[in-house]
Design a protein around this motif. Structure first.
Motif, PDB file in Angstrom:
ATOM      1  N   UNK A 144      74.822 -42.694 -23.703  1.00 27.03           N
ATOM      2  CA  UNK A 144      74.590 -41.310 -23.296  1.00 27.03           C
ATOM      3  C   UNK A 144      75.235 -40.345 -24.258  1.00 27.03           C
ATOM      4  N   UNK A 145      74.510 -39.891 -25.239  1.00 26.01           N
ATOM      5  CA  UNK A 145      75.060 -38.984 -26.248  1.00 26.01           C
ATOM      6  C   UNK A 145      75.371 -37.619 -25.674  1.00 26.01           C
ATOM      7  N   UNK A 146      74.844 -37.320 -24.494  1.00 29.08           N
ATOM      8  CA  UNK A 146      75.091 -36.006 -23.892  1.00 29.08           C
ATOM      9  C   UNK A 146      76.505 -35.871 -23.372  1.00 29.08           C
ATOM     10  N   UNK A 147      77.228 -37.005 -23.261  1.00 33.69           N
ATOM     11  CA  UNK A 147      78.590 -36.944 -22.725  1.00 33.69           C
ATOM     12  C   UNK A 147      79.509 -36.340 -23.775  1.00 33.69           C
ATOM     13  N   UNK A 148      79.981 -35.158 -23.547  1.00 33.27           N
ATOM     14  CA  UNK A 148      80.837 -34.469 -24.500  1.00 33.27           C
ATOM     15  C   UNK A 148      82.276 -34.956 -24.424  1.00 33.27           C
ATOM     16  N   UNK A 149      82.687 -35.490 -23.289  1.00 32.83           N
ATOM     17  CA  UNK A 149      84.056 -35.971 -23.135  1.00 32.83           C
ATOM     18  C   UNK A 149      84.055 -37.149 -22.181  1.00 32.83           C
ATOM     19  N   UNK A 150      85.045 -38.004 -22.325  1.00 32.17           N
ATOM     20  CA  UNK A 150      85.168 -39.153 -21.457  1.00 32.17           C
ATOM     21  C   UNK A 150      85.877 -38.818 -20.171  1.00 32.17           C
ATOM     22  N   UNK A 151      86.246 -39.860 -19.422  1.00 31.37           N
ATOM     23  CA  UNK A 151      86.954 -39.642 -18.170  1.00 31.37           C
ATOM     24  C   UNK A 151      88.435 -39.958 -18.313  1.00 31.37           C
ATOM     25  N   UNK A 152      89.041 -40.244 -17.186  1.00 27.61           N
ATOM     26  CA  UNK A 152      90.474 -40.551 -17.157  1.00 27.61           C
ATOM     27  C   UNK A 152      90.668 -42.065 -17.007  1.00 27.61           C
ATOM     28  N   UNK A 153      91.697 -42.568 -17.658  1.00 28.48           N
ATOM     29  CA  UNK A 153      92.023 -43.990 -17.591  1.00 28.48           C
ATOM     30  C   UNK A 153      93.522 -44.108 -17.354  1.00 28.48           C
ATOM     31  N   UNK A 154      93.903 -44.916 -16.371  1.00 25.30           N
ATOM     32  CA  UNK A 154      95.315 -45.098 -16.047  1.00 25.30           C
ATOM     33  C   UNK A 154      95.714 -46.533 -16.395  1.00 25.30           C
ATOM     34  N   UNK A 155      96.747 -46.661 -17.199  1.00 29.35           N
ATOM     35  CA  UNK A 155      97.206 -47.986 -17.623  1.00 29.35           C
ATOM     36  C   UNK A 155      97.657 -48.788 -16.401  1.00 29.35           C
ATOM     37  N   UNK A 156      97.157 -50.028 -16.228  1.00 25.35           N
ATOM     38  CA  UNK A 156      97.551 -50.829 -15.053  1.00 25.35           C
ATOM     39  C   UNK A 156      98.997 -51.317 -15.113  1.00 25.35           C
ATOM     40  N   UNK A 157      99.614 -51.250 -16.295  1.00 22.85           N
ATOM     41  CA  UNK A 157     100.989 -51.742 -16.429  1.00 22.85           C
ATOM     42  C   UNK A 157     102.028 -50.674 -16.141  1.00 22.85           C
ATOM     43  N   UNK A 158     101.824 -49.465 -16.729  1.00 26.27           N
ATOM     44  CA  UNK A 158     102.831 -48.408 -16.578  1.00 26.27           C
ATOM     45  C   UNK A 158     102.304 -47.172 -15.864  1.00 26.27           C
ATOM     46  N   UNK A 159     101.019 -47.154 -15.490  1.00 27.60           N
ATOM     47  CA  UNK A 159     100.386 -46.045 -14.766  1.00 27.60           C
ATOM     48  C   UNK A 159     100.297 -44.782 -15.617  1.00 27.60           C
ATOM     49  N   UNK A 160     100.471 -44.916 -16.938  1.00 27.04           N
ATOM     50  CA  UNK A 160     100.315 -43.754 -17.815  1.00 27.04           C
ATOM     51  C   UNK A 160      98.842 -43.369 -17.886  1.00 27.04           C
ATOM     52  N   UNK A 161      98.556 -42.094 -17.729  1.00 26.65           N
ATOM     53  CA  UNK A 161      97.175 -41.621 -17.708  1.00 26.65           C
ATOM     54  C   UNK A 161      96.731 -41.219 -19.110  1.00 26.65           C
TER      55      UNK A 161
END
Length: 368
Positions: A64-81
């Motif tokens: 989907x080239x229309x996606x200008x930005x991605x979403x959020x991802x939270x590390x499963x080890x340290x919960x860093x977003x």
């Protein structure tokens, strides 16, 4: 990741190295390509993508080239977003060092002979390895137990496939739990935002309410000052009239007193007709004229009364008691009623202001 210190602390460096190469999602050795997060933790790209897709179901993906930005991802080890770009997980940097270590580890393991005792053995058949899993009894066992032993009538499956299935199920559960945690964190963030907006909105309406009541206070103070000034003007006019009337009566009293003294002196004078013209002939006429002083201005009974300035504010008080939060239509109706009431009071005030009220309470007498 400090592999050297970990290997030194453990007596079996290969086993310790394998622990360092386990993915926290699938609980297996990293599958290439391995991606590294900004928090320096590593994941299989497939595992990372599964978590990312679960937490961002509306993300369009790589195609989907229309996606200008991605979403959020939270590390499963340290919960860093981490905020992903439009490439999502595929935009993360590969950890080539870990991939090379995995290759070296697999080569080393394949070249080393299987040590005795490294594979669990059956207690009933000591020479048989445990290689199947009894689905009926839910215990691992060996092939001899299935053919001749206690699990002859049971349903079994290869241990490795059962183990792999359990790991896959556990991996799916972890992904689901991580995605659920991300959703819960999103809800918490939304609720915190709602708390902040609620506080801001409450502060705003409080300020607006205070301003409206300040306007009411100002109107009441202005009206109070206006009415007090009217009373003061009426008081000054009445007092001015009374003081002027008192002054007239005092002048008349002084005149009468002097005339009485003159008349008494005239009565005490000796002589008779030879003193003509004598004050005795003119004084009676002067006394008669002086006696007309009682015809000066007078006031009616109740002239000093100020009761006509009494206000009936009960209906205003009742209206104020009914102030409450309502719709815009109710506020408009209330404003129209107040404007009509103000117009009526203004008209009555003009009619009363044409003739001074105090003139109705005294009578002027014309003196010559």
């Amino acid at each position: 990741m400090d592999y050297k210190s970990s290997l030194i602390q453990d007596g079996n460096p290969m086993e310790n190295l394998e622990k360092q190469l386990i993915c926290p999602i699938c609980l297996e050795m990293f599958t290439k390509p391995v991606v590294i997060l900004p928090c320096q933790h590593n994941l299989c790209r497939k595992c990372a993508n599964d978590i990312f897709q679960a937490a961002n179901p509306y993300w369009t993906g790589r195609v989907g080239s229309a996606a200008m930005s991605g979403g959020r991802f939270r590390c499963p080890s340290c919960r860093h977003e981490v905020i992903m770009d439009r490439h999502g997980v595929y935009g993360l940097q590969r950890n080539l060092l870990v991939e090379n270590i995995i290759d070296i580890y697999k080569q080393e393991c394949s070249s080393r002979p299987l040590q005795k005792g490294s594979h669990p053995m059956c207690k009933e058949h000591e020479d048989e390895k445990i290689n199947i899993y009894c689905l009926t009894c839910e215990v691992p066992t060996c092939s001899m137990c299935k053919v001749f032993g206690a699990h002859k009538a049971c349903e079994v499956a290869p241990l490795q496939s059962v183990f792999q299935g359990q790991k896959t199920e556990l991996s799916n559960c972890i992904s689901m739990l991580v995605a659920g945690n991300d959703r819960v964190q999103t809800i918490i963030t939304q609720l915190e935002d709602s708390c902040r907006v609620t506080k801001e909105n409450s502060h705003q309406v409080k300020e607006e309410l205070s301003q409206k009541f300040d306007v009411l206070y100002a109107i009441l103070d202005e009206k109070k000052s206006e009415l007090l000034q009217r009373i003061t003007r009426e008081q000054e006019e009445k007092l001015g009239f009374l003081e002027a009337l008192i002054q007239q009566y005092r002048e008349q009293l002084d005149k009468s007193t002097k005339l009485v003294e003159t008349a008494i002196q005239s009565l005490d004078e000796p002589g008779g007709i030879s003193l003509y013209p004598s004050p005795l002939f003119s004084l009676p006429h002067s006394i008669v004229e002086a006696s007309k002083g009682c015809q000066l201005g007078k006031i009616e009974q109740g002239f000093e009364n100020m009761d006509y300035f009494t206000l009936d504010l009960e209906h205003v008080a009742d209206t104020l008691r009914t102030i409450d939060f309502g719709t815009d239509e109710e506020e408009e109706e209330f404003i129209e009623e107040e404007e009509d009431h103000d117009e009526e009071e203004s008209t009555e005030g003009k009619e009363e202001g044409e003739i001074p009220i105090y003139l109705h309470f005294f009578i002027h007498s014309v003196t010559t």
